[in-house]
Design a protein around this motif. Structure first.
Motif, PDB file in Angstrom:
ATOM      1  N   GLU A 117       0.842  -1.209   0.000  1.00  0.00           N
ATOM      2  CA  GLU A 117       0.000   0.000   0.000  1.00  0.00           C
ATOM      3  C   GLU A 117       0.870   1.250   0.000  1.00  0.00           C
ATOM      4  OE1 GLU A 117      -3.887  -1.932   2.284  1.00  0.00           O
ATOM      5  OE2 GLU A 117      -2.584  -0.525   3.371  1.00  0.00           O
ATOM      6  N   TRP A 118       1.906   1.210   0.792  1.00  0.00           N
ATOM      7  CA  TRP A 118       2.780   2.383   0.881  1.00  0.00           C
ATOM      8  C   TRP A 118       3.567   2.575  -0.421  1.00  0.00           C
ATOM      9  CZ3 TRP A 118       8.051   3.341   0.783  1.00  0.00           C
ATOM     10  CH2 TRP A 118       8.440   4.617   1.219  1.00  0.00           C
ATOM     11  N   LEU A 119       4.109   1.493  -0.962  1.00  0.00           N
ATOM     12  CA  LEU A 119       4.884   1.581  -2.206  1.00  0.00           C
ATOM     13  C   LEU A 119       3.999   2.030  -3.363  1.00  0.00           C
ATOM     14  CD1 LEU A 119       7.004  -1.682  -1.829  1.00  0.00           C
ATOM     15  CD2 LEU A 119       7.883   0.671  -1.734  1.00  0.00           C
ATOM     16  N   ALA A 120       2.761   1.538  -3.393  1.00  0.00           N
ATOM     17  CA  ALA A 120       1.836   1.938  -4.455  1.00  0.00           C
ATOM     18  C   ALA A 120       1.564   3.447  -4.376  1.00  0.00           C
ATOM     19  CB  ALA A 120       0.539   1.156  -4.326  1.00  0.00           C
ATOM     20  N   LYS A 121       1.461   3.943  -3.160  1.00  0.00           N
ATOM     21  CA  LYS A 121       1.203   5.367  -2.954  1.00  0.00           C
ATOM     22  C   LYS A 121       2.327   6.217  -3.556  1.00  0.00           C
ATOM     23  CE  LYS A 121       0.857   8.554   0.965  1.00  0.00           C
ATOM     24  NZ  LYS A 121       0.987   8.615   2.427  1.00  0.00           N
ATOM     25  N   TYR A 122       3.547   5.714  -3.485  1.00  0.00           N
ATOM     26  CA  TYR A 122       4.706   6.458  -3.991  1.00  0.00           C
ATOM     27  C   TYR A 122       5.166   5.963  -5.363  1.00  0.00           C
ATOM     28  CZ  TYR A 122       5.348   8.963   0.396  1.00  0.00           C
ATOM     29  OH  TYR A 122       5.177   9.798   1.461  1.00  0.00           O
ATOM     30  N   SER A 123       4.361   5.182  -6.017  1.00  0.00           N
ATOM     31  CA  SER A 123       4.854   4.497  -7.222  1.00  0.00           C
ATOM     32  C   SER A 123       5.196   5.439  -8.375  1.00  0.00           C
ATOM     33  CB  SER A 123       3.826   3.464  -7.698  1.00  0.00           C
ATOM     34  OG  SER A 123       2.624   4.102  -8.071  1.00  0.00           O
ATOM     35  N   LYS A 124       4.649   6.632  -8.382  1.00  0.00           N
ATOM     36  CA  LYS A 124       4.967   7.565  -9.473  1.00  0.00           C
ATOM     37  C   LYS A 124       6.258   8.326  -9.234  1.00  0.00           C
ATOM     38  CE  LYS A 124       1.500   6.724 -12.138  1.00  0.00           C
ATOM     39  NZ  LYS A 124       1.783   5.939 -13.351  1.00  0.00           N
ATOM     40  N   ILE A 125       6.747   8.274  -8.034  1.00  0.00           N
ATOM     41  CA  ILE A 125       7.981   9.000  -7.752  1.00  0.00           C
ATOM     42  C   ILE A 125       9.064   8.081  -7.208  1.00  0.00           C
ATOM     43  CG2 ILE A 125       7.113  11.341  -7.465  1.00  0.00           C
ATOM     44  CD1 ILE A 125       6.539  10.776  -4.600  1.00  0.00           C
ATOM     45  N   MET A 126       8.791   6.810  -7.176  1.00  0.00           N
ATOM     46  CA  MET A 126       9.796   5.860  -6.702  1.00  0.00           C
ATOM     47  C   MET A 126       9.589   4.523  -7.419  1.00  0.00           C
ATOM     48  SD  MET A 126      10.712   4.895  -2.797  1.00  0.00           S
ATOM     49  CE  MET A 126       9.165   4.110  -2.412  1.00  0.00           C
ATOM     50  N   THR A 127      10.675   3.988  -7.937  1.00  0.00           N
ATOM     51  CA  THR A 127      10.554   2.708  -8.634  1.00  0.00           C
ATOM     52  C   THR A 127      11.008   1.571  -7.726  1.00  0.00           C
ATOM     53  OG1 THR A 127      12.773   2.834  -9.538  1.00  0.00           O
ATOM     54  CG2 THR A 127      10.999   3.734 -10.881  1.00  0.00           C
ATOM     55  N   VAL A 128      10.439   0.428  -7.957  1.00  0.00           N
ATOM     56  CA  VAL A 128      10.871  -0.757  -7.227  1.00  0.00           C
ATOM     57  C   VAL A 128      11.202  -1.838  -8.248  1.00  0.00           C
ATOM     58  CG1 VAL A 128      10.308  -2.466  -5.464  1.00  0.00           C
ATOM     59  CG2 VAL A 128       9.363  -0.161  -5.292  1.00  0.00           C
ATOM     60  N   GLY A 129      12.426  -2.294  -8.203  1.00  0.00           N
ATOM     61  CA  GLY A 129      12.839  -3.379  -9.083  1.00  0.00           C
ATOM     62  C   GLY A 129      13.016  -4.654  -8.277  1.00  0.00           C
ATOM     63  N   PHE A 130      12.803  -5.786  -8.910  1.00  0.00           N
ATOM     64  CA  PHE A 130      12.947  -7.044  -8.176  1.00  0.00           C
ATOM     65  C   PHE A 130      13.722  -8.056  -9.013  1.00  0.00           C
ATOM     66  CE2 PHE A 130       9.926 -10.152 -10.053  1.00  0.00           C
ATOM     67  CZ  PHE A 130       9.333  -9.336 -10.999  1.00  0.00           C
ATOM     68  N   SER A 131      14.125  -9.121  -8.350  1.00  0.00           N
ATOM     69  CA  SER A 131      14.924 -10.159  -9.006  1.00  0.00           C
ATOM     70  C   SER A 131      14.113 -11.430  -9.153  1.00  0.00           C
ATOM     71  CB  SER A 131      16.175 -10.471  -8.174  1.00  0.00           C
ATOM     72  OG  SER A 131      16.981  -9.323  -8.040  1.00  0.00           O
ATOM     73  N   ILE A 132      14.216 -12.008 -10.322  1.00  0.00           N
ATOM     74  CA  ILE A 132      13.632 -13.336 -10.539  1.00  0.00           C
ATOM     75  C   ILE A 132      14.514 -14.026 -11.582  1.00  0.00           C
ATOM     76  CG2 ILE A 132      11.985 -12.425 -12.253  1.00  0.00           C
ATOM     77  CD1 ILE A 132      10.049 -14.697 -11.290  1.00  0.00           C
ATOM     78  N   ASP A 133      14.905 -15.237 -11.293  1.00  0.00           N
ATOM     79  CA  ASP A 133      15.875 -15.901 -12.165  1.00  0.00           C
ATOM     80  C   ASP A 133      15.224 -16.821 -13.182  1.00  0.00           C
ATOM     81  OD1 ASP A 133      17.846 -14.530 -10.978  1.00  0.00           O
ATOM     82  OD2 ASP A 133      18.746 -16.205  -9.895  1.00  0.00           O
ATOM     83  N   GLY A 134      14.003 -16.513 -13.538  1.00  0.00           N
ATOM     84  CA  GLY A 134      13.364 -17.299 -14.592  1.00  0.00           C
ATOM     85  C   GLY A 134      12.400 -18.315 -14.039  1.00  0.00           C
TER      86      GLY A 134
END
Lengths: 393, 65
Positions: A117-134
């Motif tokens: 909820e918090w990250l979504a609120k800031y999603s236009k001014i903060m990016t979140v990248g994640f890792s997935i190995d396939g």
């Protein structure tokens, strides 16, 4: 017919200062290829006041950078979620002259409802990248069986940061899953990027030969996949960037190589702050990663091309290298590690083949409708492909 | 085992195509080298270029308050 597309970084973009803040060294995973040393991990988290001072310093410093990106890194940064929240809310509670962008690089396993909820609120001014190995098999082999923790969060990442590439990392354990993994991520409609680690996963003799054979086979399988899907672009550097100068006379290439830019911004447009507030040229220079103290000599001034076999290579300007890893292994940022040399060349050959197949479908009438710039682009790409086919690498 | 192979048919076809396209008209090669040298691998080991895509495509229009 679209050709292979790789992001080009403009001069303006390269002037952006990148500030990475290690908010915590702790991590809930223990990925087998991680370059951070386990023994150094449990040293707590950075102090809020240190972050405030650091950010204020770079935001107010008159250094010619109008843009700054601030990245929360780890360890696993979401282990310090309350701290990140406090920092971000402080940051956006005041006015800055410089334009800033915030980001978090996470392993994607710890997201709670509150975090989302918090990250979504800031999603236009903060990016979140994640890792997935396939695919699950590959991911679980290297990332502590965490696929089932990441997978449910993929729609969240895809919804809020559709352009932010997920990171896929491959090593010798997962090399035979490359095609399956890449196709899996394509099917998930993820934007992703990444490839083989730079470390020596290859060994020598029969082991190296066998691994390279597997790698080539996986690339060939992916060639088949991407050939049939011209709307998709294969991930780089798995399909290595095909330098468009390859068709040029050698004398021109030599000159262009001399004029080419530094490979990365470590120590120039980049800085990393460790949990104790110490500054490093980039994350990869932390003693946590290199096991060494900072170099005395100027960092990342790649004025020469070493070792010798690299100086004679026509791929020198596009072959990946990491100043921090070079320093860790060779004690000098400019002396490149070459463990990935043969694999990178295979990636170039795969890229070349796919480019050839796509170019080969170009009709004269289609070409005639291109702008002059597009025409030259096709000509140059074709020159590069023919140069590799005829002369090798 | 599958290999990456360029057969004669593809080679000849590409050469014929290249002849039809004519010479490169301008020198763009410097910018081609200067940009994108990382090819993306740095995304594994650092975040320097990692944010560039999103910064240039999505967020640059948003000012921090």
């Amino acid at each position: 017919m679209p050709l292979l597309k790789f992001k080009k970084y403009s001069e303006e973009e390269s002037r952006r200062l990148s500030v990475s803040i290690i908010v915590t060294r702790n991590c809930n995973l223990n990925c087998s290829y991680c370059y951070e040393k386990k023994s150094e991990r449990n040293n707590g988290q950075i102090n809020f006041n240190v972050v405030q001072d650091t950010i204020t310093y770079y935001m107010e410093r008159d250094d010619g950078n109008e843009k700054i990106s601030i990245e929360f890194f780890g360890g696993e940064p979401l282990l310090a979620f309350p701290l990140i929240k406090e920092i971000v809310e402080w940051f956006y509670s005041r006015t800055w002259e410089k334009k800033a962008f915030l980001g978090i690089q996470t392993n994607g396993t710890l997201l709670t409802k509150e975090m989302k909820e918090w990250l979504a609120k800031y999603s236009k001014i903060m990016t979140v990248g994640f890792s997935i190995d396939g695919c699950k098999e590959a991911h679980d082999l290297n990332r502590n069986n965490s696929y089932d923790l990441v997978y449910p969060n993929i729609p969240f990442f895809r919804k809020y940061w559709p352009h932010q590439p997920a990171k896929i990392t491959i090593n010798d354990k997962t090399i035979h899953y490359i095609a399956k993994s890449v196709i899996h991520l394509e099917n998930l409609k993820l934007n992703f990027n990444g490839g083989l680690v730079l470390e020596d996963i290859w060994g020598y003799g029969e082991r190296k030969k066998k691994l390279l054979e597997i790698y080539e086979e996986q690339l060939a399988l992916l060639l088949n996949f991407y050939e049939k899907r011209p709307q998709l672009y294969p991930p780089s550097p798995l399909f290595a960037q095909l330098p468009e100068y390859l068709g040029r006379p050698v004398s021109e290439i030599e000159q262009l190589k001399k004029e080419s830019v530094r490979f990365c911004g470590a120590g120039h447009e980049m800085v990393t702050i460790d949990v104790d507030g110490t500054r490093y040229p980039c994350h990869r220079f932390l003693p946590l990663c290199t096991g060494r103290s900072l170099p005395d000599s100027p960092v990342n001034r790649q004025t020469g091309w070493k070792p010798g076999k690299c100086s004679g290579c026509k791929l020198i300007a596009s072959c990946p290298t990491c100043a921090g890893f070079n320093y860790q292994v060779n004690g000098d940022t400019a002396i490149r590690t070459t463990y990935h040399c043969e694999a990178f060349k295979l990636g170039v050959m795969a890229s070349c083949k796919l480019e050839a197949l796509r170019l080969n479908q170009l009709s004269e009438s289609e070409f005639a409708n291109f702008s002059e710039e597009e025409k030259n682009n096709r000509r140059r790409r074709l020159d590069a492909v023919i140069d590799i086919i005829e002369n090798g690498i | 085992m599958k290999k990456i192979i360029f057969d004669d048919e593809l080679r000849n076809s590409l050469k014929n195509l290249r002849e039809k396209l004519g010479p490169v008209m301008t020198d763009e090669s410097k910018s081609q080298i200067a940009g994108g040298a990382c090819g993306g691998l740095c995304k594994i080991t650092c975040s320097y270029h990692c944010r560039a895509d999103i910064l240039s495509s999505e967020i640059t229009s948003v000012e921090p308050n």
